[in-house]
Write a protein that holds these residues in place. Structure first.
Motif, PDB file in Angstrom:
ATOM      1  N   CYS A   1       0.801  -1.216   0.000  1.00 20.01           N
ATOM      2  CA  CYS A   1       0.000   0.000   0.000  1.00 20.01           C
ATOM      3  C   CYS A   1       0.838   1.272   0.000  1.00 20.01           C
ATOM      4  O   CYS A   1       0.476   2.246  -0.667  1.00 20.01           O
ATOM      5  CB  CYS A   1      -0.934   0.007   1.215  1.00 20.01           C
TER       6      CYS A   1
ATOM      7  N   TRP B   1       3.025   2.544  -3.726  1.00 16.86           N
ATOM      8  CA  TRP B   1       2.644   3.857  -4.255  1.00 16.86           C
ATOM      9  C   TRP B   1       3.899   4.635  -4.659  1.00 16.86           C
ATOM     10  O   TRP B   1       3.964   5.248  -5.724  1.00 16.86           O
ATOM     11  CB  TRP B   1       1.860   4.605  -3.179  1.00 16.86           C
TER      12      TRP B   1
ATOM     13  N   SER C   1      -4.779  -1.062  -8.933  1.00 14.74           N
ATOM     14  CA  SER C   1      -3.791  -0.491  -8.003  1.00 14.74           C
ATOM     15  C   SER C   1      -4.478   0.171  -6.822  1.00 14.74           C
ATOM     16  O   SER C   1      -4.015   0.078  -5.677  1.00 14.74           O
ATOM     17  CB  SER C   1      -2.907   0.517  -8.733  1.00 14.74           C
TER      18      SER C   1
ATOM     19  N   ASP D   1      -5.438  -2.500  -4.508  1.00 15.56           N
ATOM     20  CA  ASP D   1      -4.286  -3.012  -3.770  1.00 15.56           C
ATOM     21  C   ASP D   1      -3.866  -2.066  -2.645  1.00 15.56           C
ATOM     22  O   ASP D   1      -3.394  -2.526  -1.592  1.00 15.56           O
ATOM     23  CB  ASP D   1      -3.100  -3.217  -4.716  1.00 15.56           C
ATOM     24  N   ARG D   2      -4.025  -0.769  -2.853  1.00 15.52           N
ATOM     25  CA  ARG D   2      -3.472   0.216  -1.928  1.00 15.52           C
ATOM     26  C   ARG D   2      -4.506   0.831  -0.991  1.00 15.52           C
ATOM     27  O   ARG D   2      -4.216   1.792  -0.281  1.00 15.52           O
ATOM     28  CB  ARG D   2      -2.779   1.329  -2.739  1.00 15.52           C
TER      29      ARG D   2
END
Length: 482
Positions: free
Chosen positions: A323, A327, A342, A345-346
């Motif tokens: 996370c 980034w 994404s 995922d974060r």
């Protein structure tokens, strides 16, 4: 009973205001999260309507005992004397093929792990023990880079180039058909990921069980959807294979970043990053979900943490690496589908914040319930909430029921109906672990921004699945649904 006033408001009035604000905050993000998950559900159900979507079954004789190319299997170890011997023995016993070399990376200041590996298969030509010249622990990626150098040296010495590299952890229990599947897949793609199946320990397993729920849903729903959409696929670090040429290309890119090898030594989730780098460099990945003739998943089985403390430590590392570092290190791909995945995922720290707000809201509601009982008609009232707030609350209740049903469905499919019924009850456990892990991950990330060294905060392993009869494969009672 009297309530102190502050700023012209009583305590109860302040609590009512806090209740309203927390409710608005939580509902806003719950609705967004529900829409996100429903979008994935819709794509998954559409995929199910296509012919041939069901999980294929493979017989043992499909491999014919040989691989098309030579594979290198990497296992990085630090203080794994309790399990690494069983892992190596299981790998050498399950994988009958001769076209692979098992590289076990150890540290020079960890003689117990070296002795455990040597005692099991020190004379097997398929086993290679690599001793790191640095004192451990460094990072898992750093240990993998040392193994990679040893593999390159072996290629020059033997005059033979490996077709691919397979990653595993020191506590994994592998499937006999795994290498065959990865070998075949690497003929067409640069990266392949097989499923991970957490094992259920004996006795109460509220913490370990929530891993079963999460992986059952992620590797039967989310990962197939990502694969179908052509989005970047995260590597799990186990049962994943990379083409030799792609790892070499990644190694060349890393050299520009002063990293000696394809694995990012300063990254806590180098496996995840590797998988996501593949499409950036023009490669293709795939997720393969297959079963053997007995109905068992072809992939990795292992035990996961079974206490809150150890689970928080592990998920802190995942959240920090995926996370927060993700980034920074990977940025954002310009394709819409990759941006979507994404964000998924974060989103961990944000989900943890929303869940924390929701649990605080429950506490506030409890205090206000006591106040309503005590004050009766004298209970202060704020302005009536807008109508959309009631609709949003009803929508979130329906969404919670649906998500609980889906989680129970996937867990029950893999582990049987009893575990399926327990899956929704384990959601609060998963939420508490996420909240605690997010706090630790944010603190660790801030310290790393201040120059603190990233270290291998690994999970301790005490029991290998092959040592317990209870860990034998158990086909799910609802296998016919997918």
């Amino acid at each position: 009973m009297s309530f102190a006033a502050w700023g012209g408001w009583t305590v109860v009035e302040w609590l009512l205001l806090i209740e309203r604000e927390l409710l608005l905050f939580a509902l806003f993000w719950f609705v967004i999260g529900m829409v996100d998950e429903l979008a994935v559900d819709a794509i998954w159900f559409c995929m199910r309507l296509k012919p041939g979507f069901r999980t294929p079954y493979l017989s043992q004789d499909v491999s014919q005992g040989r691989l098309e190319g030579h594979l290198a299997v990497f296992v990085a170890c630090w203080h794994e004397a309790d399990v690494i011997g069983a892992t190596v023995a299981n790998m050498l016993r399950c994988w009958k093929e001769s076209e692979y070399i098992l590289y076990i990376g150890c540290y020079c200041n960890d003689p117990a792990t070296v002795a455990a590996v040597t005692a099991i298969g020190g004379s097997d030509p398929r086993l290679r023990i690599v001793i790191h010249d640095k004192f451990g622990p460094t990072t898992k990626a750093d240990c993998l880079n040392r193994i990679y150098k040893a593999m390159c040296a072996d290629e020059q010495r033997l005059g033979r180039r490996f077709k691919g590299i397979v990653l595993h952890d020191s506590e994994d229990m592998v499937h006999p058909l795994e290498l065959m599947l990865i070998d075949r897949a690497l003929s067409d793609v640069e990266f392949v990921q097989l499923p991970v199946r957490p094992e259920i320990p004996d006795g109460a397993h509220w913490v370990a069980g929530h891993y079963c729920d999460e992986f059952a849903e992620a590797h039967a729903r989310a990962m197939p959807v990502r694969d179908a959409l052509g989005a970047g696929l995260p590597a799990a670090g186990v049962s994943c294979g990379f083409s030799r040429d792609m790892l070499e290309l990644i190694g060349e890119v890393r050299m520009m970043e002063s990293v000696d090898g394809p694995f990012a030594a300063d990254c806590l989730t180098e496996d995840y990053e590797l998988g996501m780098l593949i499409p950036h460099l023009g490669g293709r990945g795939c997720f393969l979900r297959c079963r053997d003739a007995d109905g068992n998943l072809i992939g990795t089985r292992s035990y996961f943490p079974d206490t809150v403390l150890t689970s928080v430590r592990q998920k802190t590392r995942w959240m920090h690496g995926i996370c927060l570092q993700g980034w920074d290190r990977l940025g954002w791909n310009m394709r819409l589908v990759d941006i979507w995945m994404s964000v998924r995922d974060r989103r961990g720290p944000l989900i943890a914040l929303v869940l924390f707000a929701a649990y605080i809201l429950l506490l506030v509601e409890g205090v206000l319930a006591v106040a309503r009982f005590w004050l009766g008609k004298d209970m202060p009232q704020l302005a009536p909430p807008p109508a959309y707030l009631h609709y949003a609350m009803n929508l979130c209740v329906i969404g919670l029921i649906w998500r609980s049903f889906m989680r129970a469905l996937f867990t029950g499919r893999e582990y049987g109906w009893r575990e399926g019924l327990l899956a929704p009850l384990r959601l609060p456990v998963a939420n508490v672990v996420m909240i605690l892990a997010a706090r630790r991950a944010l603190w660790a990330y801030c310290r790393s921004l201040g120059g603190a060294r990233v270290i291998w905060d690994k999970t301790d392993h005490r029991v290998h699945p092959s040592l317990l009869a209870s860990a034998m494969p158990r086909p799910g009672a609802l296998e016919n649904i997918a």
